[in-house]
Design a protein around this motif. Structure first.
Motif: not given
Length: 109
Positions: A20-29
């Protein structure tokens, strides 16, 4: 991870949520902000302040994290959070004060 898979079982839907895009953004942060930037700052502090004083960030960073959560994420702030922040700041002040007093006593003798 193998023990976790053995105990919890494998369900593809659990792993599908990772894309999920939101999960990938959170992992990146978390990876970029929480690991790379924070560790770089810590190494810079060790170099410039020394290991003891740089280690004090471990007492102060939870206070900063709670403040950011309250300001930006509108997280609840009550007596438990306030007392925890006071304890962490008091521990930092105590550690820094004791070190300063010890250095003054060594110079005097």
């Amino acid at each position: 991870m193998p023990v976790s898979l053995l105990l919890e079982g494998y369900d593809p839907s659990h792993f599908a949520a990772l894309w999920d895009g939101r999960v990938l953004i959170c992992l990146g942060v978390i990876v970029i902000g929480g690991s790379l930037i924070a560790f770089s700052i810590f190494l810079w502090l060790v170099r410039d302040w020394g290991a003891f004083r740089a280690g004090m960030y471990a007492f102060v960073s939870p206070v900063i994290a709670v403040a950011i959560g309250v300001i930006y994420a509108h997280e609840p702030f009550g007596w438990a959070e306030a007392s925890g922040m006071c304890i962490m700041l008091a521990a930092t002040a105590l550690a820094l004060t004791e070190r300063s007093r010890m250095q003054v006593d060594q110079v005097a003798s």
